[in-house]
Design an enzyme around this catalytic site. Structure first.
Site, PDB file in Angstrom:
ATOM      1  N   THR A 234      35.097  35.481  22.128  1.00  0.00           N
ATOM      2  CA  THR A 234      36.126  35.914  21.184  1.00  0.00           C
ATOM      3  C   THR A 234      35.947  37.376  20.769  1.00  0.00           C
ATOM      4  O   THR A 234      34.935  38.003  21.054  1.00  0.00           O
ATOM      5  CB  THR A 234      36.123  35.012  19.940  1.00  0.00           C
ATOM      6  OG1 THR A 234      34.782  34.914  19.441  1.00  0.00           O
ATOM      7  CG2 THR A 234      36.631  33.630  20.272  1.00  0.00           C
ATOM      8  N   ASP A 235      36.957  37.884  20.036  1.00  0.00           N
ATOM      9  CA  ASP A 235      36.968  39.280  19.583  1.00  0.00           C
ATOM     10  C   ASP A 235      36.488  39.396  18.138  1.00  0.00           C
ATOM     11  O   ASP A 235      36.924  40.275  17.404  1.00  0.00           O
ATOM     12  CB  ASP A 235      38.386  39.862  19.685  1.00  0.00           C
ATOM     13  CG  ASP A 235      38.961  39.709  21.080  1.00  0.00           C
ATOM     14  OD1 ASP A 235      38.228  39.978  22.029  1.00  0.00           O
ATOM     15  OD2 ASP A 235      40.127  39.309  21.205  1.00  0.00           O
TER      16      ASP A 235
ATOM     17  N   SER B  35      35.495  41.699  12.875  1.00  0.00           N
ATOM     18  CA  SER B  35      36.655  41.735  13.772  1.00  0.00           C
ATOM     19  C   SER B  35      36.461  42.910  14.710  1.00  0.00           C
ATOM     20  O   SER B  35      36.353  44.045  14.262  1.00  0.00           O
ATOM     21  CB  SER B  35      37.953  41.902  12.978  1.00  0.00           C
ATOM     22  OG  SER B  35      39.025  42.142  13.861  1.00  0.00           O
ATOM     23  N   ARG B  36      36.408  42.634  16.013  1.00  0.00           N
ATOM     24  CA  ARG B  36      36.138  43.713  16.972  1.00  0.00           C
ATOM     25  C   ARG B  36      37.374  44.555  17.248  1.00  0.00           C
ATOM     26  O   ARG B  36      37.287  45.542  17.958  1.00  0.00           O
ATOM     27  CB  ARG B  36      35.567  43.126  18.262  1.00  0.00           C
ATOM     28  CG  ARG B  36      34.231  42.442  18.023  1.00  0.00           C
ATOM     29  CD  ARG B  36      33.493  42.074  19.299  1.00  0.00           C
ATOM     30  NE  ARG B  36      32.267  41.376  18.955  1.00  0.00           N
ATOM     31  CZ  ARG B  36      32.090  40.068  19.012  1.00  0.00           C
ATOM     32  NH1 ARG B  36      33.089  39.307  19.393  1.00  0.00           N
ATOM     33  NH2 ARG B  36      30.955  39.512  18.681  1.00  0.00           N
ATOM     34  N   VAL B  37      38.517  44.160  16.694  1.00  0.00           N
ATOM     35  CA  VAL B  37      39.703  45.001  16.783  1.00  0.00           C
ATOM     36  C   VAL B  37      39.721  45.981  15.614  1.00  0.00           C
ATOM     37  O   VAL B  37      40.132  47.131  15.750  1.00  0.00           O
ATOM     38  CB  VAL B  37      40.976  44.132  16.795  1.00  0.00           C
ATOM     39  CG1 VAL B  37      42.223  44.988  16.686  1.00  0.00           C
ATOM     40  CG2 VAL B  37      41.027  43.306  18.070  1.00  0.00           C
TER      41      VAL B  37
END
Length: 555
Positions: free
Chosen positions: A388-389, A414-416
């Protein structure tokens, strides 16, 4: 009544002349043994992996194992009527389910059979359960926010359309509550939601459906359920069925979708059960070696599609979008193919060709994973974390201390990041996550009873009030603009000397103050989406004046 022999002879001759022999060649096997949702079948030497099988008793199967002398299959649904020696036929088809608008607002099982008593589902569309995820060129970066309505998430762990964000934590820590709040927050928007319940009690699912219906969320939601009493094969295919239903809206209609898998731990357990029954070699924690692929091929289907370039020929009706030779070209990667096909058109000077750019749809995935005693380093949690991101980690200690949602800001990420945030929220909450993580460490240090300097004490006071501000009741998602106004007051220090037990009242009255007396300021924020210096100064002035009145009324 007299029969005319010549007429009868003519009809017979005509029928004979029109006769065409059609052979229906079907491979037939026999059931060797059946039990616990799996069957071993002899005689299907040409069966293919994941092919559908039809049992003589009416049950449907799915090829799982291809062995030297037999085929291992899982039975979708009840297997009690299947007998040893029963005939089994191959179908030459992959497992598929009905999709489309007819499913919206319905509660169905993983094979799209209705469970809500509202009659059969009539849909002209079907899609296979297993499809290959879009490649790199078919995607675009995640940069459009998907608001959950939860202050702690939208401010510190933002989720974008097309992202895969894991919700992880022990049982009874509020994982499903965050997922349901996210669905409720899409009301009035353009997002189609699919909620997949795997291995849950039917009473729990009924309560969730009733909550969605009460808040008007079933108008844009599909509920797919494989309950705790359903067989392991149905629990295994349930997430793929939900993803397939969402993909129809993404691919065919270019719409935005949200898919919640609650939860993938139970799907992995169902897959482990099937694998062990079919004698697949066990690995770590008795899971089969391909359990990572089980989840990766599901979650990789979540994406933000690249923009579509559609070619319209001159002379076509205004509402008809027609590709060159029936093709639709995706993004820049097909530019050469597009030019080649245009050059091959006859009398190309007679064709006025223009390009329309359509924004691609998206599928946002919120998988849920249940941990045991907070063990995030177990096999399935580490697998899904790596796919997951980012993850939202819910901590039992915070939950029982009354901090709800019980988000641990130190582990959650959150990698975004800010790419999927409203610019005003990004500016106001940019350092909030790090500040709260530092507050948690200071709070542990302060429990030792040592003397604290004034700066540390101020940091502790603000941290406690921000924690109080980020608390939120269940099933009450908040509009993102209200979140910005609320967090702005906390971050700018207006709550530092407000008693903790009055923070919630201060927030509610402040938001009502904005709506009633300064709607133009809120409208300006919505329109500009930016927190400019002038707007920031105006918000500070409004909060300062409101605070004076609030303090006086509470004396």
């Amino acid at each position: 009544m007299k029969f005319k022999a010549d007429e009868i002879a003519t009809v017979i001759k005509q029928e004979i002349s029109q006769y065409r022999a059609a052979l229906d060649a079907t491979e037939i096997g026999r059931v060797l043994e059946v039990g616990d949702g799996v069957a071993r079948i002899y005689g299907l030497s040409k069966a293919m992996a994941s092919e559908m099988l039809q049992f003589a008793s009416g049950a449907t199967g799915l090829v799982f194992n291809l062995e030297e002398s037999s085929v291992g299959a899982v039975v979708l649904g009840e297997y009690f009527d299947i007998k040893e020696g029963e005939e089994v036929r191959t179908t030459g088809r992959l497992l598929s389910v009905p999709v489309g608008d007819a499913l919206v607002g319905r509660v169905v099982d993983p094979l799209a059979r209705p469970l809500d008593g509202k009659g059969p589902i009539q849909s002209p569309y079907r899609r296979p359960l297993e499809v290959i995820a879009p490649g790199i060129a078919g995607r675009q970066p995640v940069k459009e926010p998907l608001q959950t309505g939860v202050k702690a998430i939208d401010s510190m762990i933002p989720i974008g359309r097309g992202q895969r964000e894991l919700i992880i934590g022990d049982r009874k820590t509020g994982k499903t509550a965050i997922a349901i709040d996210t669905i409720l927050n899409q009301k009035g928007g353009d997002v189609v939601c699919v909620y997949v319940a795997i291995g849950q009690k039917e009473s729990t699912v009924a309560g969730i459906v009733e909550t969605l219906r009460k808040h008007g969320a079933m108008d844009y939601t599909i509920v797919v359920t494989a309950g705790a009493s359903d067989s392991a094969p149905l629990q295994y295919i349930a997430p793929y069925a939900g993803c397939t239903m969402a993909e129809h809206f993404m691919y065919e209609q270019g719409r935005h979708t949200l898919c919640i898998y609650d939860d993938l731990s139970k799907q992995a357990q169902a897959y482990r059960q099937l694998s062990l029954l079919l004698r697949r070699p066990p690995g770590r924690e008795a899971y089969p070696g391909d359990v990572f692929y089980l989840h990766s091929r599901l979650l990789e289907r979540a994406c933000k599609l690249a923009e579509q370039r559609i070619i319209i020929r001159k002379g076509a009706p205004a509402n008809v979008e027609q590709g060159v030779n029936g093709k639709v070209y995706l993004g820049r990667q097909d530019e050469h193919a597009l030019q080649h096909d245009l050059a091959a058109l006859p009398d190309k000077d007679q064709h006025e060709v223009r390009k329309l750019t359509k924004s691609g749809g998206s599928l946002t995935a919120l998988p849920v994973i249940e941990t045991l005693e907070g063990e995030v380093s177990a096999y399935i949690p580490t697998n899904v974390i790596s796919i997951t991101d980012g993850q939202i980690y819910l901590e039992p200690d915070l939950f029982f201390a009354g901090v709800r949602p019980a988000v641990n800001v130190g582990i959650s990420v959150s990698r975004v990041g800010g790419n999927a945030q409203v610019p005003a929220m990004k500016k106001i909450a940019g350092s909030l996550r790090l500040d709260l993580a530092a507050f948690r460490e200071l709070e542990a240090f302060a429990q030792l009873g040592t003397e604290l300097d004034p700066a540390t004490q101020r940091q502790l006071d603000r941290g406690r009030r921000m924690v109080e501000l980020l608390k939120q009741p269940q099933y009450q998602p908040m509009d993102v603009w209200d979140q910005i106004l609320s967090i702005h007051a906390g971050v700018r220090g207006f709550l530092d000397d407000i008693p903790l037990n009055q923070v919630r009242a201060f927030e509610l009255e402040l938001l009502a103050h904005y709506r009633d007396e300064f709607p133009e300021v809120r409208a300006q924020l919505v329109k500009e989406r930016q927190l400019t210096d002038a707007l920031d100064a105006k918000l500070k002035e409004i909060v300062a004046n409101f605070k004076r009145r609030f303090v006086e009324t509470k004396k």
